[in-house]
Design a protein around this motif. Sequence first.
Motif, PDB file in Angstrom:
ATOM      1  N   GLU A 190       0.822  -1.206   0.000  1.00 43.09           N
ATOM      2  CA  GLU A 190       0.000   0.000   0.000  1.00 43.09           C
ATOM      3  C   GLU A 190       0.861   1.263   0.000  1.00 43.09           C
ATOM      4  O   GLU A 190       0.582   2.217  -0.727  1.00 43.09           O
ATOM      5  CB  GLU A 190      -0.962   0.020   1.194  1.00 43.09           C
ATOM      6  CG  GLU A 190      -2.139  -0.904   1.049  1.00 43.09           C
ATOM      7  CD  GLU A 190      -1.839  -2.344   1.437  1.00 43.09           C
ATOM      8  OE1 GLU A 190      -0.699  -2.643   1.880  1.00 43.09           O
ATOM      9  OE2 GLU A 190      -2.737  -3.191   1.275  1.00 43.09           O
ATOM     10  N   LYS A 191       1.915   1.257   0.803  1.00 46.97           N
ATOM     11  CA  LYS A 191       2.808   2.412   0.854  1.00 46.97           C
ATOM     12  C   LYS A 191       3.438   2.673  -0.515  1.00 46.97           C
ATOM     13  O   LYS A 191       3.505   3.808  -0.981  1.00 46.97           O
ATOM     14  CB  LYS A 191       3.903   2.187   1.908  1.00 46.97           C
ATOM     15  CG  LYS A 191       4.813   3.368   2.098  1.00 46.97           C
ATOM     16  CD  LYS A 191       5.954   3.176   3.102  1.00 46.97           C
ATOM     17  CE  LYS A 191       5.874   2.021   4.006  1.00 46.97           C
ATOM     18  NZ  LYS A 191       6.993   1.935   4.955  1.00 46.97           N
ATOM     19  N   THR A 192       3.870   1.618  -1.163  1.00 43.71           N
ATOM     20  CA  THR A 192       4.510   1.756  -2.464  1.00 43.71           C
ATOM     21  C   THR A 192       3.516   2.226  -3.525  1.00 43.71           C
ATOM     22  O   THR A 192       3.832   3.100  -4.338  1.00 43.71           O
ATOM     23  CB  THR A 192       5.174   0.431  -2.880  1.00 43.71           C
ATOM     24  OG1 THR A 192       6.069   0.024  -1.830  1.00 43.71           O
ATOM     25  CG2 THR A 192       5.947   0.585  -4.163  1.00 43.71           C
ATOM     26  N   LEU A 193       2.316   1.680  -3.522  1.00 46.38           N
ATOM     27  CA  LEU A 193       1.294   2.125  -4.472  1.00 46.38           C
ATOM     28  C   LEU A 193       0.929   3.589  -4.247  1.00 46.38           C
ATOM     29  O   LEU A 193       0.740   4.341  -5.212  1.00 46.38           O
ATOM     30  CB  LEU A 193       0.035   1.266  -4.356  1.00 46.38           C
ATOM     31  CG  LEU A 193       0.080  -0.061  -5.094  1.00 46.38           C
ATOM     32  CD1 LEU A 193      -1.141  -0.905  -4.758  1.00 46.38           C
ATOM     33  CD2 LEU A 193       0.175   0.160  -6.595  1.00 46.38           C
ATOM     34  N   LEU A 194       0.829   3.993  -2.997  1.00 48.49           N
ATOM     35  CA  LEU A 194       0.540   5.402  -2.700  1.00 48.49           C
ATOM     36  C   LEU A 194       1.669   6.296  -3.199  1.00 48.49           C
ATOM     37  O   LEU A 194       1.416   7.376  -3.743  1.00 48.49           O
ATOM     38  CB  LEU A 194       0.319   5.601  -1.200  1.00 48.49           C
ATOM     39  CG  LEU A 194      -1.004   5.073  -0.649  1.00 48.49           C
ATOM     40  CD1 LEU A 194      -0.988   5.094   0.880  1.00 48.49           C
ATOM     41  CD2 LEU A 194      -2.181   5.882  -1.191  1.00 48.49           C
ATOM     42  N   ARG A 195       2.901   5.860  -3.037  1.00 48.90           N
ATOM     43  CA  ARG A 195       4.040   6.643  -3.523  1.00 48.90           C
ATOM     44  C   ARG A 195       3.993   6.797  -5.042  1.00 48.90           C
ATOM     45  O   ARG A 195       4.211   7.885  -5.574  1.00 48.90           O
ATOM     46  CB  ARG A 195       5.353   5.980  -3.123  1.00 48.90           C
ATOM     47  CG  ARG A 195       5.697   6.137  -1.660  1.00 48.90           C
ATOM     48  CD  ARG A 195       6.911   5.323  -1.295  1.00 48.90           C
ATOM     49  NE  ARG A 195       7.329   5.555   0.083  1.00 48.90           N
ATOM     50  CZ  ARG A 195       8.091   4.733   0.784  1.00 48.90           C
ATOM     51  NH1 ARG A 195       8.551   3.616   0.220  1.00 48.90           N
ATOM     52  NH2 ARG A 195       8.421   5.022   2.023  1.00 48.90           N
ATOM     53  N   ILE A 196       3.714   5.706  -5.735  1.00 50.13           N
ATOM     54  CA  ILE A 196       3.652   5.754  -7.201  1.00 50.13           C
ATOM     55  C   ILE A 196       2.543   6.696  -7.655  1.00 50.13           C
ATOM     56  O   ILE A 196       2.752   7.563  -8.510  1.00 50.13           O
ATOM     57  CB  ILE A 196       3.448   4.339  -7.786  1.00 50.13           C
ATOM     58  CG1 ILE A 196       4.704   3.490  -7.563  1.00 50.13           C
ATOM     59  CG2 ILE A 196       3.083   4.398  -9.269  1.00 50.13           C
ATOM     60  CD1 ILE A 196       4.507   2.002  -7.823  1.00 50.13           C
TER      61      ILE A 196
END
Length: 126
Positions: free
Chosen positions: A75-81
């Motif tokens: 989730e953190k990575t998707l939010l960053r992208i």
Amino acid sequence: MKRRIAREKALQILFSLDTEEYNIETTLEHTLNGEERDTFLLKIVKGVAENQQHIDEKIASNLEKWSMARLAIVEKTLLRIAAYELFYLKDAPESVIINEAIEIAHVFGDEKSGKFINGVLSKMVK
């Protein structure tokens, strides 16, 4: 490479960078496994990596009852992208960027990931 595939590969690369002691080049090589490097993919990976602190601050300021440390890495990575695309690239409509993040969350996250991603990103673009 289609943008959906580029986003999914960016998720895999950035996930690896967040969990392993790899550099971008090594992770790109492993993830692409001989495939041609895509410009959009490279923009996302390098853009998120270079602007991660500012992106994380934007995300953190829009979390309710959560902290960055508590977020699952997917989730953190998707939010960053998605945040990078929304605030740095700005080459697609907000609704498309958010929908893509939700759809990828359904594939790589758990059953609640899509709803969570939608809530945070929708708050960020208000």
